[in-house]
Motif scaffolding. Structure first.
Motif, short mmCIF file in Angstrom:
data_model
loop_
_atom_site.label_atom_id
_atom_site.label_comp_id
_atom_site.label_asym_id
_atom_site.label_seq_id
_atom_site.Cartn_x
_atom_site.Cartn_y
_atom_site.Cartn_z
N ILE A 113 -11.79 22.06 -30.02
CA ILE A 113 -11.10 23.14 -29.33
C ILE A 113 -9.78 22.61 -28.80
CG2 ILE A 113 -11.16 24.79 -27.42
CD1 ILE A 113 -14.22 24.61 -27.50
N ASN A 114 -8.68 23.26 -29.19
CA ASN A 114 -7.36 22.91 -28.68
C ASN A 114 -6.90 24.05 -27.77
OD1 ASN A 114 -4.07 22.33 -30.20
ND2 ASN A 114 -4.81 21.89 -28.16
N LEU A 115 -6.82 23.76 -26.47
CA LEU A 115 -6.36 24.74 -25.49
C LEU A 115 -4.89 24.48 -25.19
CD1 LEU A 115 -6.89 27.08 -23.56
CD2 LEU A 115 -7.71 25.43 -21.87
N ILE A 116 -4.08 25.52 -25.35
CA ILE A 116 -2.63 25.41 -25.18
C ILE A 116 -2.18 26.39 -24.10
CG2 ILE A 116 -0.40 25.78 -26.30
CD1 ILE A 116 -1.84 25.11 -28.96
N LYS A 117 -1.39 25.91 -23.14
CA LYS A 117 -0.80 26.80 -22.13
C LYS A 117 0.57 27.26 -22.63
CE LYS A 117 0.67 25.29 -18.07
NZ LYS A 117 0.60 24.81 -16.66
N PRO A 125 3.90 24.30 -26.60
CA PRO A 125 3.32 22.95 -26.56
C PRO A 125 2.77 22.53 -27.92
CG PRO A 125 2.59 24.24 -24.68
CD PRO A 125 3.28 25.20 -25.60
N GLU A 126 2.53 21.26 -28.07
CA GLU A 126 2.07 20.71 -29.34
C GLU A 126 0.68 21.23 -29.72
OE1 GLU A 126 1.24 16.32 -31.43
OE2 GLU A 126 1.77 16.49 -29.30
N ILE A 127 0.51 21.62 -30.97
CA ILE A 127 -0.80 21.98 -31.49
C ILE A 127 -1.49 20.71 -31.92
CG2 ILE A 127 -2.08 23.27 -33.25
CD1 ILE A 127 0.21 25.29 -33.31
N LEU A 128 -2.60 20.38 -31.29
CA LEU A 128 -3.27 19.09 -31.49
C LEU A 128 -4.44 19.14 -32.46
CD1 LEU A 128 -3.38 17.99 -27.73
CD2 LEU A 128 -1.72 17.29 -29.47
#
Length: 362
Positions: A113-117, A125-128
């Motif tokens: 799970i990649n949580l982005i603000k 922000p960077e998509i990890l």
């Protein structure tokens, strides 16, 4: 790999320019969009949604507003029996796999799970999220989807790959080839190129591909557009570094402008009309005659919803491409709403250019 996108927060969901920005960034990372699910910040079922999604999807990318980010950070910490701490000025669970400012990656039920603000007027922000599945996309010109599927299927077993095909426009088929492990994507594409000599565009975006080839060959292009009102020019102008290959463009909507700016003869306009083979060929030649480019594309048509006739119904579009040596044109009868007809027209125009001048594909 099964991927999912969650947009958390109604303010993000109604912000179309920002969503386009996010979806474009996601596609650049993964090659295609995933399924998209929209959730409100105050949805009390949010923890249950996340828990269930992790049992179905391998990668989940969540784009959240500030409130949603903070709430979901706490939910993820609870679901992973973790604590919240400050990392890189961002509150997140302590045992994250990877993190950067306003973005972190965590594992739950074998799902990443990649949580982005997200803040709509700031850089995303960077998509990890990492996708272990390898994939590439290419296009085939002048082979329909069904025929391509039949011809490509035997090769998939030889190279241990999977393919997905879709029709972009008549005469242009997009192919996604993927493999999880032990597959040979590049060798498969090489074999396809040998099978369809001169008909392969080894790229996901044919307009970016065209720009790249124009730059490599030190060539320039210009446009004379009517019904598309500069969409060809805008699509090319979106590509970084294209200024060395893009001389400029003309939007010649009215007959008067077609005549005065690029010299379309009044007899052509009176006898055949602005939506005609004769007109677009004259438009392309006139734009090329300005002496600022090696190639020219011209488009004129009836995008609708009104303006059609029995002889030229809505969706009738004429396209021409020109160089110093020749002019070629085609007539199309497209379906869809106004924007879709115009979008298809742009794709047909660039495809005609590549078809007519195969040196650009080398």
């Amino acid at each position: 790999m099964k991927n999912l996108i969650i947009i958390l927060g109604e303010d993000l969901q109604i912000n179309r320019p920002f969503l386009d920005y996010f979806f474009t960034s996601y596609k650049e990372k993964f090659g295609a969009l995933a399924s998209v699910y929209y959730i409100q910040n105050n949805d009390k079922e949010l923890p249950f949604y996340i828990e269930n999604f992790t049992k179905e999807y391998d990668n989940i990318t969540i784009c959240a507003n500030e409130n949603g980010f903070n709430t979901l950070s706490k939910i993820l910490a609870t679901l992973t029996t973790d604590t919240i701490e400050l990392k890189f000025e961002t509150l997140m669970p302590s045992q994250v796999i990877k993190f950067s400012k306003n973005s972190f990656l965590i594992s739950l039920n074998n799902s990443q799970i990649n949580l982005i603000k997200a803040e709509p007027i700031k850089e995303l922000p960077e998509i990890l999220t990492q996708d272990d599945q390898q994939s590439k996309i290419f296009h085939i010109i002048d082979i329909d989807k069904e025929s391509a599927q039949i011809l490509l299927e035997p090769l998939t077993a030889s190279y241990n790959v999977n393919i997905t095909l879709t029709t972009i426009i008549d005469g242009l088929t997009k192919v996604k080839v993927s493999t999880s492990r032990y597959g040979h994507i590049d060798s498969f594409i090489d074999s396809v190129a040998n099978l369809f000599i001169g008909k392969i565009i080894p790229a996901d975006d044919i307009i970016k591909f065209t720009a790249k080839k124009l730059i490599q060959n030190d060539k320039k292009i210009t446009f004379a557009e009517s019904c598309t009102a500069g969409m060809c020019a805008a699509a090319l102008g979106n590509i970084p570094g294209v200024s060395v290959a893009f001389s400029g463009s003309l939007v010649t909507y009215s007959n008067e402008i077609k005549n005065s700016w690029i010299g379309v003869d009044k007899d052509i306009l009176d006898s055949f009309g602005a939506v005609s083979t004769q007109c677009v060929e004259a438009m392309a030649s006139g734009a090329l005659g300005l002496g600022v480019a090696d190639y020219a594309i011209a488009i004129s048509g009836i995008a609708g919803p009104d303006g059609g006739s029995t002889q030229k119904p809505v969706g009738t579009v004429f396209i021409a491409v020109a160089s110093a040596n020749n002019v070629a044109s085609l007539r199309l009868l497209l379906s869809g709403d106004r924007n879709y007809i115009r979008t298809q027209s742009v794709l047909h125009a660039f495809t005609l250019l590549l078809r007519q001048y195969p040196e650009l594909c080398k």
